[in-house]
Scaffold this active site. Structure first.
Site, PDB file in Angstrom:
ATOM      1  N   ARG A  74      10.133   8.688  11.296  1.00  0.00           N
ATOM      2  CA  ARG A  74      10.137   9.593  10.139  1.00  0.00           C
ATOM      3  C   ARG A  74       9.692  10.982  10.593  1.00  0.00           C
ATOM      4  O   ARG A  74       8.586  11.138  11.116  1.00  0.00           O
ATOM      5  CB  ARG A  74       9.194   9.068   9.054  1.00  0.00           C
ATOM      6  CG  ARG A  74       9.684   7.785   8.402  1.00  0.00           C
ATOM      7  CD  ARG A  74       8.945   7.527   7.100  1.00  0.00           C
ATOM      8  NE  ARG A  74       9.299   6.234   6.523  1.00  0.00           N
ATOM      9  CZ  ARG A  74      10.366   6.027   5.775  1.00  0.00           C
ATOM     10  NH1 ARG A  74      11.202   7.019   5.519  1.00  0.00           N
ATOM     11  NH2 ARG A  74      10.596   4.825   5.275  1.00  0.00           N
ATOM     12  N   THR A 114      16.397  12.872   5.693  1.00  0.00           N
ATOM     13  CA  THR A 114      17.247  13.054   6.875  1.00  0.00           C
ATOM     14  C   THR A 114      18.423  13.957   6.537  1.00  0.00           C
ATOM     15  O   THR A 114      18.822  14.827   7.313  1.00  0.00           O
ATOM     16  CB  THR A 114      17.766  11.672   7.335  1.00  0.00           C
ATOM     17  OG1 THR A 114      16.640  10.881   7.674  1.00  0.00           O
ATOM     18  CG2 THR A 114      18.707  11.785   8.510  1.00  0.00           C
ATOM     19  N   ILE A 135      18.113   1.423   1.854  1.00  0.00           N
ATOM     20  CA  ILE A 135      18.119   0.283   0.920  1.00  0.00           C
ATOM     21  C   ILE A 135      17.948   0.798  -0.508  1.00  0.00           C
ATOM     22  O   ILE A 135      18.276   0.096  -1.458  1.00  0.00           O
ATOM     23  CB  ILE A 135      17.023  -0.766   1.249  1.00  0.00           C
ATOM     24  CG1 ILE A 135      15.610  -0.189   1.066  1.00  0.00           C
ATOM     25  CG2 ILE A 135      17.218  -1.349   2.634  1.00  0.00           C
ATOM     26  CD1 ILE A 135      14.521  -1.255   0.973  1.00  0.00           C
ATOM     27  N   ASP A 136      17.419   2.017  -0.665  1.00  0.00           N
ATOM     28  CA  ASP A 136      17.069   2.508  -2.013  1.00  0.00           C
ATOM     29  C   ASP A 136      18.284   2.912  -2.849  1.00  0.00           C
ATOM     30  O   ASP A 136      18.177   3.018  -4.068  1.00  0.00           O
ATOM     31  CB  ASP A 136      16.121   3.717  -1.902  1.00  0.00           C
ATOM     32  CG  ASP A 136      14.866   3.401  -1.100  1.00  0.00           C
ATOM     33  OD1 ASP A 136      14.480   2.231  -1.052  1.00  0.00           O
ATOM     34  OD2 ASP A 136      14.281   4.331  -0.525  1.00  0.00           O
ATOM     35  N   ARG A 171       3.612 -20.228 -14.773  1.00  0.00           N
ATOM     36  CA  ARG A 171       2.878 -19.005 -14.422  1.00  0.00           C
ATOM     37  C   ARG A 171       3.696 -17.740 -14.694  1.00  0.00           C
ATOM     38  O   ARG A 171       4.921 -17.790 -14.781  1.00  0.00           O
ATOM     39  CB  ARG A 171       2.565 -19.015 -12.920  1.00  0.00           C
ATOM     40  CG  ARG A 171       1.394 -19.883 -12.574  1.00  0.00           C
ATOM     41  CD  ARG A 171       1.274 -20.004 -11.064  1.00  0.00           C
ATOM     42  NE  ARG A 171       0.020 -20.642 -10.728  1.00  0.00           N
ATOM     43  CZ  ARG A 171      -0.235 -21.199  -9.554  1.00  0.00           C
ATOM     44  NH1 ARG A 171       0.684 -21.205  -8.605  1.00  0.00           N
ATOM     45  NH2 ARG A 171      -1.400 -21.737  -9.321  1.00  0.00           N
ATOM     46  N   GLU A 231       8.451  -0.770  -6.862  1.00  0.00           N
ATOM     47  CA  GLU A 231       7.191  -0.242  -6.307  1.00  0.00           C
ATOM     48  C   GLU A 231       6.796   1.094  -6.947  1.00  0.00           C
ATOM     49  O   GLU A 231       5.631   1.459  -6.949  1.00  0.00           O
ATOM     50  CB  GLU A 231       7.295  -0.090  -4.788  1.00  0.00           C
ATOM     51  CG  GLU A 231       8.355   0.903  -4.339  1.00  0.00           C
ATOM     52  CD  GLU A 231       8.390   1.110  -2.830  1.00  0.00           C
ATOM     53  OE1 GLU A 231       7.394   0.847  -2.151  1.00  0.00           O
ATOM     54  OE2 GLU A 231       9.452   1.540  -2.322  1.00  0.00           O
ATOM     55  N   ARG A 277       0.528 -14.434 -10.772  1.00  0.00           N
ATOM     56  CA  ARG A 277       0.603 -14.365  -9.305  1.00  0.00           C
ATOM     57  C   ARG A 277       1.513 -13.205  -8.890  1.00  0.00           C
ATOM     58  O   ARG A 277       2.403 -12.798  -9.650  1.00  0.00           O
ATOM     59  CB  ARG A 277       1.178 -15.660  -8.718  1.00  0.00           C
ATOM     60  CG  ARG A 277       0.295 -16.864  -8.899  1.00  0.00           C
ATOM     61  CD  ARG A 277      -0.928 -16.792  -7.980  1.00  0.00           C
ATOM     62  NE  ARG A 277      -1.696 -18.018  -8.024  1.00  0.00           N
ATOM     63  CZ  ARG A 277      -2.633 -18.299  -8.923  1.00  0.00           C
ATOM     64  NH1 ARG A 277      -2.924 -17.420  -9.882  1.00  0.00           N
ATOM     65  NH2 ARG A 277      -3.293 -19.447  -8.865  1.00  0.00           N
ATOM     66  N   ARG A 286      14.226  -4.874   4.374  1.00  0.00           N
ATOM     67  CA  ARG A 286      14.985  -4.005   5.277  1.00  0.00           C
ATOM     68  C   ARG A 286      15.428  -4.748   6.543  1.00  0.00           C
ATOM     69  O   ARG A 286      16.032  -4.147   7.435  1.00  0.00           O
ATOM     70  CB  ARG A 286      14.128  -2.798   5.698  1.00  0.00           C
ATOM     71  CG  ARG A 286      13.847  -1.871   4.568  1.00  0.00           C
ATOM     72  CD  ARG A 286      13.571  -0.437   4.977  1.00  0.00           C
ATOM     73  NE  ARG A 286      12.855  -0.207   6.189  1.00  0.00           N
ATOM     74  CZ  ARG A 286      11.781   0.578   6.299  1.00  0.00           C
ATOM     75  NH1 ARG A 286      11.280   1.156   5.211  1.00  0.00           N
ATOM     76  NH2 ARG A 286      11.220   0.799   7.456  1.00  0.00           N
TER      77      ARG A 286
HETATM   78  O1  F6P Z   1      13.305   4.283   1.938  1.00  0.00           O
HETATM   79  C1  F6P Z   1      13.252   2.960   2.317  1.00  0.00           C
HETATM   80  C2  F6P Z   1      11.881   2.367   2.051  1.00  0.00           C
HETATM   81  O2  F6P Z   1      11.897   1.035   2.452  1.00  0.00           O
HETATM   82  C3  F6P Z   1      11.398   2.506   0.629  1.00  0.00           C
HETATM   83  O3  F6P Z   1      11.977   1.565  -0.234  1.00  0.00           O
HETATM   84  C4  F6P Z   1       9.912   2.357   0.814  1.00  0.00           C
HETATM   85  O4  F6P Z   1       9.212   3.010  -0.222  1.00  0.00           O
HETATM   86  C5  F6P Z   1       9.667   3.038   2.136  1.00  0.00           C
HETATM   87  O5  F6P Z   1      10.913   3.049   2.817  1.00  0.00           O
HETATM   88  C6  F6P Z   1       8.637   2.371   3.001  1.00  0.00           C
HETATM   89  O6  F6P Z   1       8.434   3.179   4.107  1.00  0.00           O
HETATM   90  P1  F6P Z   1       7.727   2.727   5.441  1.00  0.00           P
HETATM   91  O7  F6P Z   1       8.665   1.872   6.218  1.00  0.00           O
HETATM   92  O8  F6P Z   1       7.443   4.011   6.141  1.00  0.00           O
HETATM   93  O9  F6P Z   1       6.495   1.952   5.064  1.00  0.00           O
END
Ligand code: F6P
Length: 359
Positions: A74, A114, A135-136, A171, A231, A277, A286
Site C-alpha cells: 500500500r 492505486t 474485492i470491494d 443463537r 465492516e 456470537r 481475499r
Molecule cells: O480493499 C480491500 C480490503 O480487503 C478492504 O475490504 C479492507 O477494508 C481492507 O482491504 C483491509 O486492508 P488490509 O489488508 O491492509 O488490512
C-alpha cells in the site's frame, strides 16, 4: 515490438495473476517481440527501480493462482507528492524508471487509491492502462471489479456454515464482512447466504429496528438470526455526526471494540436476552483461487487492455458495463467511489422478501 511494465498495488485479491496473464497473452499472441517488466510490490518497485524482466512463460499456469506473482504494497496516494525519508521525489523517481526502461505503457492493477496515482502518472505524461482490482467492487465506471465475486463466494460459504450451527443453538450470529467503506460484498453475500439482517454503510442502522427484526423472528418460531454486517456499517446517530465528530467517535469506539461486530454485539446484548456470537472471515475473503466468473472477467479485461496497447490507446481504465468491456478515460473515473444506493433494485428486492436493513 512493445515494452510494457506491470505492477499490482494495494490490497491483493483473487484474479490479479489471471488478469496479468490476459494482458501478456493478448500481447504475445499478436506481437513478434514483447518485453515485460514486472515491478516488485506495487509502486514501491517503480519508485525504487526494483523490477524483473519476465517472459510470456512466466504468465503460463497462473490463471488459477491467488495473490500476485509480483507482490504488492500500500502506497497511499496522499503521500505520493511527499518526499520519502531520504528526500526522494517519488513521482520523479517513477517517471525516471519508466523512461529508463523506455516503456511503451505501464499497466497498473489496483483499487481506488492505486487508480488515483495511475491518473497522476497519466497527467505527468506516462502511457497508462488501469485494471480495476478489488474485492470491494467500489470502483466507479465499471459494474464489476475482479476479486469481488470470489470474495462474495467465500463470504457466502461462511454464512452457509454459520446457518447450521446458529439454528442448532438458537443463537444470534453476526458475520462481519469486508468491503471498506461500501456494502457490496455484504449485500451480495448476505442475500446469497440467506442472512436475515444486512447492515451496510450506505444504509445507517437503528439498533431498535434490528432488535424488532430479531424479536419478530423469535415470535415466528425461528430461534436464530443471522446478521451480515459490513465492516463499515454505521448507526443512524453516528451518520448524523460531522466528519470531525465521527472521526473522534470512531477513535473512541476503537478503544472499546476491535471492530463493528463487537460494537453491535454490545448494543444488542443490552436489549436482548439471547446468545450472540461473532464470526469474522477477514482476509480469507481475499484468499485462494479466483472463482470462474473472475477468471472470465479477468481474461476479458486483460485481453482488452492488450488490444488498447496494440492500438497505442492509453489513459484508460478497462471496465465492464452491462456485460460489455468498456474503456473509461482515467480522468473521468479517478477519485470517484461507487457506493450501493439505498434505492438500488437489489436492496428493494431483498427488502420485499423480508430482509431487514435495520433502517
Ligand atoms: O480493499 C480491500 C480490503 O480487503 C478492504 O475490504 C479492507 O477494508 C481492507 O482491504 C483491509 O486492508 P488490509 O489488508 O491492509 O488490512
Amino acid at each position: 515490438m512493445k515494452r510494457i511494465g506491470l505492477l499490482t498495488s494495494g490490497g491483493d485479491c483473487q484474479a490479479l495473476n489471471a488478469t496479468m496473464r490476459g494482458v501478456v497473452k493478448g500481447l504475445s499472441t499478436n506481437l513478434d517481440e514483447l518485453e515485460v517488466y514486472g515491478f516488485d510490490d506495487g509502486y514501491k518497485g517503480l519508485i525504487y527501480g526494483n523490477y524483473r524482466m519476465l517472459s510470456a512463460k512466466d504468465f503460463s499456469g497462473i490463471l488459477t493462482r491467488g495473490g500476485t506473482i509480483l507482490g504488492t504494497s500500500r502506497q497511499p496516494f496522499k503521500l505520493m507528492r511527499v518526499p520519502d525519508e531520504r528526500g526522494l521525489d517519488k513521482v520523479e523517481a517513477m517517471k525516471q524508471t519508466y523512461y529508463k526502461l523506455r516503456l511503451d505503457c505501464l499497466v497498473i492493477l489496483g483499487g481506488n487509491g492505486t487508480q488515483k496515482t495511475a491518473n497522476l502518472l497519466r497527467e505527468e505524461g506516462l502511457n497508462i492502462i488501469h485494471l480495476p482490482k478489488t474485492i470491494d467492487n467500489d470502483i466507479w465506471g465499471t459494474d464489476m471489479t475482479f476479486g469481488f465475486q470470489s470474495a462474495v463466494n467465500i463470504a457466502t460459504d461462511v454464512i452457509d456454515c454459520i446457518h447450521t450451527t446458529a439454528a442448532s443453538h438458537s443463537r444470534v450470529f453476526i458475520v462481519e464482512i469486508m468491503g471498506h467503506k461500501v456494502g457490496w460484498v455484504t449485500l451480495h453475500a448476505g442475500i446469497a447466504g440467506g442472512a436475515d439482517i444486512i447492515l451496510i454503510p450506505e444504509i445507517p442502522y437503528d439498533i431498535d429496528k434490528i432488535v424488532d427484526a430479531i424479536n419478530k423472528r423469535n415470535k415466528a418460531g425461528k430461534g436464530f438470526t443471522i446478521l451480515a454486517v459490513a465492516e463499515g456499517a454505521i448507526s443512524k446517530e453516528d451518520a448524523k455526526l460531522s466528519k470531525k465528530e465521527l472521526k473522534k467517535k470512531q477513535e473512541e469506539d476503537k478503544k472499546k471494540y476491535p471492530s463493528v461486530a463487537y460494537k453491535l454485539e454490545d448494543e444488542l446484548q443490552k436489549k436482548l436476552n439471547l446468545d450472540i456470537r461473532i464470526t469474522i472471515p477477514g482476509h480469507t475473503q481475499r484468499g485462494g483461487s479466483p472463482c470462474p466468473y473472475d477468471r472470465v472477467l479477468s481474461t476479458r479485461l486483460g485481453s482488452e487492455a492488450a488490444k488498447l496497447i496494440l492500438n497505442d490507446q492509453y489513459g484508460y481504465m478497462v471496465g465492464i458495463v452491462n456485460g460489455k468491456v468498456k474503456k473509461v478515460p482515467l480522468e473521468e473515473c479517478a477519485g470517484k467511489l461507487k457506493m450501493v444506493s439505498p434505492d438500488e433494485q437489489l436492496v428493494q428486492d431483498a427488502k420485499r422478501i423480508g430482509i431487514s436493513f435495520g433502517d
